[in-house]
Design an enzyme around this catalytic site. Structure first.
Site, PDB file in Angstrom:
ATOM      1  N   HIS A   1       0.724   6.206  -6.154  1.00  0.00           N
ATOM      2  CA  HIS A   1       1.531   4.869  -6.487  1.00  0.00           C
ATOM      3  C   HIS A   1       0.389   3.669  -6.502  1.00  0.00           C
ATOM      4  CE1 HIS A   1       5.557   6.631  -7.179  1.00  0.00           C
ATOM      5  NE2 HIS A   1       4.924   7.473  -6.223  1.00  0.00           N
TER       6      HIS A   1
ATOM      7  N   ASP B   1      -2.394  -4.178  -7.323  1.00  0.00           N
ATOM      8  CA  ASP B   1      -1.233  -3.629  -7.262  1.00  0.00           C
ATOM      9  C   ASP B   1      -1.456  -2.416  -8.115  1.00  0.00           C
ATOM     10  OD1 ASP B   1       1.179  -3.216  -6.361  1.00  0.00           O
ATOM     11  OD2 ASP B   1       1.826  -5.176  -6.843  1.00  0.00           O
TER      12      ASP B   1
END
Ligand code: GDG
Length: 473
Positions: free
Chosen positions: A157, A369
């Site tokens: 992720h 991110d």
């Protein structure tokens, strides 16, 4: 049809229903509902010793949640230590914040082994095993050692950095060797996939498999590992439904109080240094300095629920932000106007989604991110007739898909300030065009598509026996 066995550090409660779950939890729960299966992870409880067998089991329809407890030592070494104080900063390119200790790395491996041993009795021959995130890099290796021959996939992720950054972790070689025990590794973006693939090809005599014309299947450590890009999405219809439900909207307007008379800039992030909150506060301060006309009429609302509060760097950032918010308000506030509201707490999704819809600008500026679901939720929550503007960091994985947002460099204080001004004054037609372009991408790369593509590729992956490779020189 094969069952799905999901493994992640934490499991989400199934009873609360999908509407309350974040993106990852919602996607995984849906997949489990369709295929039936097991979700395995840590209970969140600290016990006298780590459970070597499943400690609690809860079944709801076709889904069984299985959890184990962790001892204080395992929690400190695996979770607080190696996972969050070493891996997390390095995966987000913040090497100067990373701290390494071989004992903690041993603890990380030990917990991956315990997870594997506790899970093994649950596994049936046809099950697909889907591990999630940076806590589980060694899980496939431990499962293989325990004799598991199933297909095992990992979805990362977070970002995955280029080899010179990853190699700042002294145990980098051990980690990559362990990752090669997976049959499929999914990344959020091509840059992340290339970070891993470059390491395997350049630093461990890896080769590209001759059988895969895309070049994305690698051969290393006598195994084949397929890699791929699977950008995680959000359920756009569900987000918009929550954002526009009349009760939710009424509550949001009430929550806003006087703020509803201002143009609103909204940010929502877990309180984490990777999210770039300090730089963002400075950019907002710059905006107030550069655009005096905005004073009194624009407000910035930052929602930042605390996370990982028992780790020193997280305590520091919390203190720093409180001080910065006070300083900026002290400098610009008027008796009847407060420029920055910083809320260090969480809200239910039913309150958050309508707040997104009310905001004129969604300000999402992480320094790095993996994806950033807030950016996608903000776009999905908008009223297409009169949408707000997304200002998005070029270093969020989401920027690869949402290039119709106003993309910024979060380190460029003046640039972000100028972009805020541009966003707040954008004409309706341009807002609609940008919003429609982003919605089209998000409908294509939905949460369902993410899940189905990953599980489909995992089911089709050749079990990791070696094949002839193309030497890369
Ligand atoms: C990791 C990767 C990747 C936030 N505040 C509240 C709340 N949230 C929800 C948001 C969103 C989720 O949490 C945050 O997701 P992000 O993607 O922004 O960030 P991470 O937690 O860092 O997630 C990231 C993600 O995994 C998925 O692959 O995108 O890059 O770092 O859904 O809405 N939810 C509620 N109250 C809050 O106050 N209910």
């Amino acid at each position: 049809m094969s069952r799905l066995v999901v493994v992640s550090n934490r499991v989400a409660p199934i009873n609360e229903g999908q509407a309350s779950a974040g993106g990852l939890a919602a996607g995984v729960l849906d997949a489990l509902r369709q295929k039936g299966g097991v979700w395995f992870g840590w209970s969140g409880e600290i016990a006298a010793s780590t459970s070597t067998t499943i400690k609690a089991r809860q079944t709801n329809g076709a889904i069984t949640l299985c959890t184990v407890d962790l001892s204080r030592r395992d929690y400190d070494e695996f979770y607080r230590g190696f996972a969050n104080d070493t891996l997390w900063p390095v995966l987000h390119y913040q090497t100067s914040l990373s701290r390494f200790d071989w004992n903690e790395f041993a603890g990380y491996r030990r917990v991956n082994e315990i997870f594997a041993r506790a899970l093994l009795p649950e596994i049936e021959p046809d099950d697909l095993i889907w591990a999630h995130d940076y806590h589980m890099l060694c899980l496939a290796e431990s499962l293989r050692e325990a004799g598991c021959a199933n297909r095992i996939g990992l979805f990362v992720h977070t970002p995955f950095p280029a080899p010179p950054v990853f190699m700042t972790i002294p145990a980098h070689a051990e980690l990559i060797q362990a990752m090669c025990q997976y049959d499929l590794i999914g990344f959020q973006t091509e840059t992340d996939r290339e970070g891993f693939s470059d390491y395997v090809l350049r630093h461990c005599d890896g080769t590209r498999s001759l059988d895969d014309p895309t070049g994305q299947t690698l051969h290393a450590y006598s195994r084949m590992v397929r890699t791929g890009v699977y950008p995680i999405g959000v359920n756009v219809d569900e987000v918009r439904a929550q954002a526009s439900a009349p009760t939710n909207q009424r509550n949001a307007v009430r929550l806003m109080g006087d703020l509803r008379h201002s143009q609103l800039i909204l940010s929502v992030d877990r309180l984490d240094y990777s999210k770039g909150l300090k730089q963002r506060f400075h950019a907002f301060e710059q905006f107030l300095e550069d655009v005096p006309a905005a004073r009194g009429g624009v407000a910035f609302l930052q929602i930042a629920p605390p996370s990982r509060g028992d780790i020193q760097t997280y305590r520091e950032i919390r203190r720093e932000l409180e001080a910065e918010a006070g300083r900026i308000n002290g400098r610009f506030a008027e008796i009847d106007w407060m420029p920055l509201r910083y809320l260090n707490r969480s809200f239910p999704r039913s309150a958050l989604m309508p707040l997104y819809a009310l905001a004129d600008v969604g300000l999402v500026t992480p320094l790095r991110d993996g994806m950033n679901l807030v950016a996608k939720e903000y776009v999905a929550a908008q009223n297409p007739e009169d949408p707000g503007v997304l200002v998005l960091s070029q270093f969020a994985g989401a920027a690869c898909e949402l290039d119709a947002a106003l993309l910024i460099n979060p380190y460029d204080t003046v640039g972000v300030a100028m972009t805020l001004d541009r966003g707040l004054s954008m004409r309706l037609e341009e807002r609609q065009e940008r919003h429609a372009a982003m919605m089209a991408v998000m409908r294509r790369n939905s949460l369902d598509a993410w899940r189905d593509r990953f599980t489909g590729d995992l089911a089709a992956a050749r079990l990791g026996s070696p094949s002839a490779g193309i030497p890369t020189g």
